[in-house]
Design a protein around this motif. Sequence first.
Motif, mmCIF file in Angstrom:
data_model
loop_
_atom_site.group_PDB
_atom_site.id
_atom_site.type_symbol
_atom_site.label_atom_id
_atom_site.label_comp_id
_atom_site.label_asym_id
_atom_site.label_seq_id
_atom_site.Cartn_x
_atom_site.Cartn_y
_atom_site.Cartn_z
ATOM 1 N N PRO A 119 0.814 -1.221 0.000
ATOM 2 C CA PRO A 119 0.000 0.000 0.000
ATOM 3 C C PRO A 119 0.848 1.271 0.000
ATOM 4 O O PRO A 119 0.436 2.295 -0.559
ATOM 5 C CB PRO A 119 -0.808 -0.128 1.294
ATOM 6 C CG PRO A 119 -0.830 -1.597 1.593
ATOM 7 C CD PRO A 119 0.490 -2.108 1.122
ATOM 8 N N LYS A 133 1.625 3.143 -3.234
ATOM 9 C CA LYS A 133 0.559 3.919 -3.854
ATOM 10 C C LYS A 133 0.617 5.392 -3.470
ATOM 11 O O LYS A 133 -0.089 6.213 -4.058
ATOM 12 C CB LYS A 133 -0.801 3.326 -3.470
ATOM 13 C CG LYS A 133 -1.011 1.904 -3.987
ATOM 14 C CD LYS A 133 -2.362 1.355 -3.557
ATOM 15 C CE LYS A 133 -2.556 -0.076 -4.060
ATOM 16 N NZ LYS A 133 -3.868 -0.639 -3.635
ATOM 17 N N THR A 134 1.466 5.715 -2.505
ATOM 18 C CA THR A 134 1.608 7.104 -2.069
ATOM 19 C C THR A 134 2.814 7.752 -2.746
ATOM 20 O O THR A 134 3.759 7.071 -3.176
ATOM 21 C CB THR A 134 1.794 7.182 -0.547
ATOM 22 O OG1 THR A 134 3.070 6.599 -0.192
ATOM 23 C CG2 THR A 134 0.690 6.403 0.164
ATOM 24 N N ARG A 164 6.656 6.108 -3.427
ATOM 25 C CA ARG A 164 7.319 6.085 -4.744
ATOM 26 C C ARG A 164 8.637 6.858 -4.708
ATOM 27 O O ARG A 164 9.605 6.487 -5.381
ATOM 28 C CB ARG A 164 6.379 6.629 -5.815
ATOM 29 C CG ARG A 164 5.187 5.708 -6.080
ATOM 30 C CD ARG A 164 4.438 6.115 -7.326
ATOM 31 N NE ARG A 164 3.720 7.372 -7.156
ATOM 32 C CZ ARG A 164 2.488 7.482 -6.695
ATOM 33 N NH1 ARG A 164 1.825 6.404 -6.303
ATOM 34 N NH2 ARG A 164 1.888 8.662 -6.603
ATOM 35 N N GLY A 195 -2.490 -4.306 -11.163
ATOM 36 C CA GLY A 195 -2.016 -3.417 -10.113
ATOM 37 C C GLY A 195 -0.523 -3.174 -10.204
ATOM 38 O O GLY A 195 -0.041 -2.049 -10.020
ATOM 39 N N GLY A 199 1.793 0.462 -11.102
ATOM 40 C CA GLY A 199 3.013 0.916 -10.440
ATOM 41 C C GLY A 199 4.129 1.160 -11.438
ATOM 42 O O GLY A 199 4.882 2.141 -11.327
ATOM 43 N N LYS A 211 3.544 4.450 -13.121
ATOM 44 C CA LYS A 211 3.884 5.574 -12.254
ATOM 45 C C LYS A 211 5.390 5.837 -12.254
ATOM 46 O O LYS A 211 5.840 6.985 -12.325
ATOM 47 C CB LYS A 211 3.399 5.302 -10.828
ATOM 48 C CG LYS A 211 1.892 5.337 -10.644
ATOM 49 C CD LYS A 211 1.343 6.744 -10.768
ATOM 50 C CE LYS A 211 -0.136 6.797 -10.447
ATOM 51 N NZ LYS A 211 -0.686 8.166 -10.598
#
Length: 319
Positions: free
Chosen positions: A74, A77-78, A82, A104, A108, A111
Amino acid sequence: MKKIGVLTSGGDAPGMNAAIRAVARKCIYHNVEVYGIYYGYQGLIEGHIKKMELGSVGDIIQRGGTTLYTARCPEFKTEEGRAKAIEQLKSHGIEGLVVIGGDGSFMGAKKLTELGYPCIGVPGTIDNDIPATDFTIGFDTALNTVIEAIDKIRDTATSHERTYVIEVMGRNAGDIALWAGLADGAETIIIPEVDDSFDDIVDRLNRGHERGKRHSIIIVAEGVGSGFDYGKRIQEATELETRVTVLGHTQRGGSPTAFDRVLASRLGAQAVDLLLEGKAGRMVGIQNNQLVDHDIIEALETKHELDLSMYQLSKELSI
């Protein structure tokens, strides 16, 4: 590009090790250093990174699971998560990343690409629910595991003249259920992509019983609900003795099939080629037995399509 990293993320799938092996050896073949990142994005954030040699991936092509391990993360995801991941990539001099996993994991990878670190996604999931590729790594092995289990259950169903409801995995996709049901001659296949009425299912069972059929196999994809709920409702509606089996995580394990080993080897090597060509934010796949690559976001925004002609065929053959 002189240094490439590889990680596995999300649920494990048979054939991931073959893909890791392909990435590592393809890099070494091109005189590129390769780094294994353990425990997925969580391991990337925490710095569980180790340089790989030829021997690092010896004798793993036949093994299920992933030798790099995997974990949910999790924190990634912030923005802060990252940022930590990027610092780790910088400290190890890693210039590109191969991400083996599902949708999922691909988000990532996208991103990181947007933040300046080229990533290529390799589809690894037993669910076969990634658009823009005909097959994902692990699907064929899971399918064969399910078929073997159904064959054994059918022996018992025949001996005791029972109806068996078998719940299989697949998340929100019905691929495992459909392919296994067709391959094993299931009387009924219940999948998210088709809105079969419960009355139709009961009618099919009753018609079979009336003509002398004493056992039935019903495959339920987890995406439509609980196999136990279906089993209870079916027994109440038909008064036929009904048993339920949930195959669960047995479907994720085991030595990968030849198909998955070859597929993983091709896709892993293709991912390295794309990075060396300067491409990023792409996913590799296979369509009509030809290697392809697509923009990750465009691919994920495409709806996963199931071949419903197979569903119709299963109904025609199980009359």
